[in-house]
Scaffold this motif. Structure first.
Motif, PDB file in Angstrom:
ATOM      1  N   MET A 147      -7.779   4.547   5.602  1.00  0.00           N
ATOM      2  CA  MET A 147      -6.766   5.134   4.712  1.00  0.00           C
ATOM      3  C   MET A 147      -7.046   6.634   4.562  1.00  0.00           C
ATOM      4  O   MET A 147      -7.367   7.103   3.472  1.00  0.00           O
ATOM      5  CB  MET A 147      -6.807   4.460   3.349  1.00  0.00           C
TER       6      MET A 147
ATOM      7  N   LYS B 275       0.827  -1.219   0.000  1.00  0.00           N
ATOM      8  CA  LYS B 275       0.000   0.000   0.000  1.00  0.00           C
ATOM      9  C   LYS B 275       0.861   1.269   0.000  1.00  0.00           C
ATOM     10  O   LYS B 275       0.479   2.286  -0.538  1.00  0.00           O
ATOM     11  CB  LYS B 275      -0.917   0.005   1.233  1.00  0.00           C
TER      12      LYS B 275
ATOM     13  N   ILE C 194      -4.497   8.770   2.214  1.00  0.00           N
ATOM     14  CA  ILE C 194      -4.686   8.541   0.776  1.00  0.00           C
ATOM     15  C   ILE C 194      -5.960   9.233   0.301  1.00  0.00           C
ATOM     16  O   ILE C 194      -5.993   9.846  -0.771  1.00  0.00           O
ATOM     17  CB  ILE C 194      -4.737   7.017   0.490  1.00  0.00           C
TER      18      ILE C 194
ATOM     19  N   LEU D 178     -12.493   3.812   1.618  1.00  0.00           N
ATOM     20  CA  LEU D 178     -11.192   4.244   2.161  1.00  0.00           C
ATOM     21  C   LEU D 178     -11.325   4.567   3.644  1.00  0.00           C
ATOM     22  O   LEU D 178     -10.426   4.272   4.436  1.00  0.00           O
ATOM     23  CB  LEU D 178     -10.679   5.470   1.390  1.00  0.00           C
TER      24      LEU D 178
ATOM     25  N   THR E 119       0.311   7.897  -5.833  1.00  0.00           N
ATOM     26  CA  THR E 119      -0.685   8.973  -5.717  1.00  0.00           C
ATOM     27  C   THR E 119       0.003  10.295  -5.409  1.00  0.00           C
ATOM     28  O   THR E 119      -0.372  11.338  -5.930  1.00  0.00           O
ATOM     29  CB  THR E 119      -1.657   8.684  -4.551  1.00  0.00           C
TER      30      THR E 119
ATOM     31  N   LEU F 142      -9.032  -2.211  -3.426  1.00  0.00           N
ATOM     32  CA  LEU F 142      -9.898  -2.401  -2.258  1.00  0.00           C
ATOM     33  C   LEU F 142     -10.980  -3.442  -2.526  1.00  0.00           C
ATOM     34  O   LEU F 142     -11.234  -4.310  -1.702  1.00  0.00           O
ATOM     35  CB  LEU F 142     -10.575  -1.069  -1.882  1.00  0.00           C
TER      36      LEU F 142
ATOM     37  N   THR G  58      -6.163   6.989 -11.229  1.00  0.00           N
ATOM     38  CA  THR G  58      -5.623   6.858  -9.876  1.00  0.00           C
ATOM     39  C   THR G  58      -6.717   6.401  -8.918  1.00  0.00           C
ATOM     40  O   THR G  58      -6.500   5.529  -8.082  1.00  0.00           O
ATOM     41  CB  THR G  58      -5.043   8.213  -9.391  1.00  0.00           C
ATOM     42  N   TRP G  59      -7.914   6.968  -9.083  1.00  0.00           N
ATOM     43  CA  TRP G  59      -9.059   6.549  -8.257  1.00  0.00           C
ATOM     44  C   TRP G  59      -9.375   5.082  -8.518  1.00  0.00           C
ATOM     45  O   TRP G  59      -9.627   4.310  -7.603  1.00  0.00           O
ATOM     46  CB  TRP G  59     -10.285   7.410  -8.575  1.00  0.00           C
TER      47      TRP G  59
ATOM     48  N   PHE H 176      -7.073   2.539  -6.806  1.00  0.00           N
ATOM     49  CA  PHE H 176      -7.413   2.271  -5.398  1.00  0.00           C
ATOM     50  C   PHE H 176      -8.680   1.450  -5.291  1.00  0.00           C
ATOM     51  O   PHE H 176      -8.791   0.562  -4.441  1.00  0.00           O
ATOM     52  CB  PHE H 176      -7.574   3.583  -4.631  1.00  0.00           C
TER      53      PHE H 176
ATOM     54  N   ILE I 136       1.717   2.242  -3.562  1.00  0.00           N
ATOM     55  CA  ILE I 136       0.602   2.868  -4.271  1.00  0.00           C
ATOM     56  C   ILE I 136       0.381   4.291  -3.759  1.00  0.00           C
ATOM     57  O   ILE I 136       0.058   5.198  -4.518  1.00  0.00           O
ATOM     58  CB  ILE I 136      -0.680   2.020  -4.114  1.00  0.00           C
ATOM     59  N   PHE I 137       0.619   4.482  -2.460  1.00  0.00           N
ATOM     60  CA  PHE I 137       0.488   5.832  -1.904  1.00  0.00           C
ATOM     61  C   PHE I 137       1.508   6.765  -2.560  1.00  0.00           C
ATOM     62  O   PHE I 137       1.216   7.916  -2.880  1.00  0.00           O
ATOM     63  CB  PHE I 137       0.711   5.794  -0.388  1.00  0.00           C
TER      64      PHE I 137
END
Length: 325
Positions: free
Chosen positions: A262, A141, A265, A257, A148, A184, A176-177, A180, A144-145
């Motif tokens: 999160m 994670k 993020i 999220l 972003t 998830l 990008t959205w 995530f 990926i953060f």
């Protein structure tokens, strides 16, 4: 390339290649699916051939071929790379294919040379297989953060006048959205992707029908008051403003999220989207406030095919409350 049969064949190949790479059981078959996808989209990008479309196709081919070679090398030598827990080496070529940060700048310049239908394919269909391949990986994670964090791509869209470049930047932001969403929950990603594709399709249909390529053409877009209103609703929906259906997709992800704690993020994603709001507001400003002349009888007895979409767009959240709560 005016033969309908050829077009149908390439479209079927495009669909088959995506299905092949998302339903494959091993990485090499997925890679083959991506290659087939590349070979089938190149003629589709060139259906209406011009110097610009050939240049764009060349850019696309070189970048995708480079990403494919990298992916193959990393997959063949995966024993070395899988030692580290985060599969960063496998994610890199897939990010390149997705045109996500830090490999995103090829998309706006490439889309500038394409026709609208090809743009729609680039922004929707071409994102499916790399996204699903990333979701198979055991991703860290934090990595990926980081992606972003450097996805400050929206800044590049602030000074653009070309509609294609603005939509490309918006597509990078939405990717990008989507990244995530798919990490998830797959169902969440499916909902997001379907709503996003539908909004893009409606927007591009209008731009294609009225041959609008630049923002300043919207100034003189004096067709019909309701039609303009509908275009505004679509723009607001892609922005993700609350009464519209575009807010629903972002809202679902924000809730997820929060459930997963999160918060950082989530804040980053929302800040990026606020940057995107600026150039959408610029588009809507040109449409509503500049040279907006219409006669009073426009308001009476006007039949418009888009009214149903306008209604669905505006009342979608109300319906979703009725269904889900």
């Amino acid at each position: 390339m005016n033969l309908n049969l050829t077009k149908i064949m390439f479209f079927i190949m495009l669909m088959f290649s995506t299905l092949m790479s998302i339903s494959a059981s091993n990485w090499l078959s997925m890679w083959m699916g991506l290659e087939l996808n590349l070979f089938s989209i190149i003629p589709i990008l060139n259906f209406k051939s011009s110097i610009y479309s050939i240049e764009a196709t060349m850019k696309y081919f070189l970048i995708q071929a480079f990403a494919s070679i990298l992916l193959l090398i990393f997959l063949i030598n995966k024993n070395f790379f899988f030692l580290s827990n985060s599969n960063i080496m496998i994610i890199m070529p897939l990010l390149m294919k997705l045109s996500l940060m830090p490999f995103h700048l090829w998309l706006p310049s490439m889309m500038e040379g394409l026709n609208w239908i090809a743009c729609l394919l680039m922004m929707t269909w071409q994102k499916i297989s790399p996204l699903i391949m990333i979701s198979y990986l055991n991703t860290n994670k934090n990595l990926i953060f980081l992606i972003t964090l450097i996805s400050m791509n929206s800044i590049f869209g602030l000074n653009q006048n070309s509609m294609r470049k603005i939509l490309a930047m918006s597509s990078i932001n939405n990717s990008t959205w989507m990244l995530f969403a798919i990490l998830l929950n797959n169902k969440l990603w499916m909902n997001y992707f379907v709503i996003y594709s539908m909004l893009n399709f409606l927007m591009i249909k209008i731009l294609n029908n009225y041959n609008i390529n630049y923002i300043n053409q919207l100034k003189f877009f004096n067709l019909n008051f309701f039609f303009k209103l509908n275009m505004m609703m679509l723009i607001f929906s892609i922005m993700g403003l609350p009464p519209m259906i575009g807010f629903l997709m972002k809202w679902m992800l924000i809730k997820n999220l929060i459930y997963n704690n999160m918060y950082m993020i989530m804040m980053m994603l929302i800040m990026l989207t606020i940057l995107n709001l600026f150039f959408y507001i610029k588009m809507s400003y040109f449409m509503l406030f500049n040279f907006n002349l219409f006669n009073k009888w426009y308001l009476q007895f006007k039949k418009n095919n888009y009214n149903f979409f306008l209604f669905m767009n505006f009342f979608s959240l109300f319906f979703s409350y009725l269904i889900f709560y």
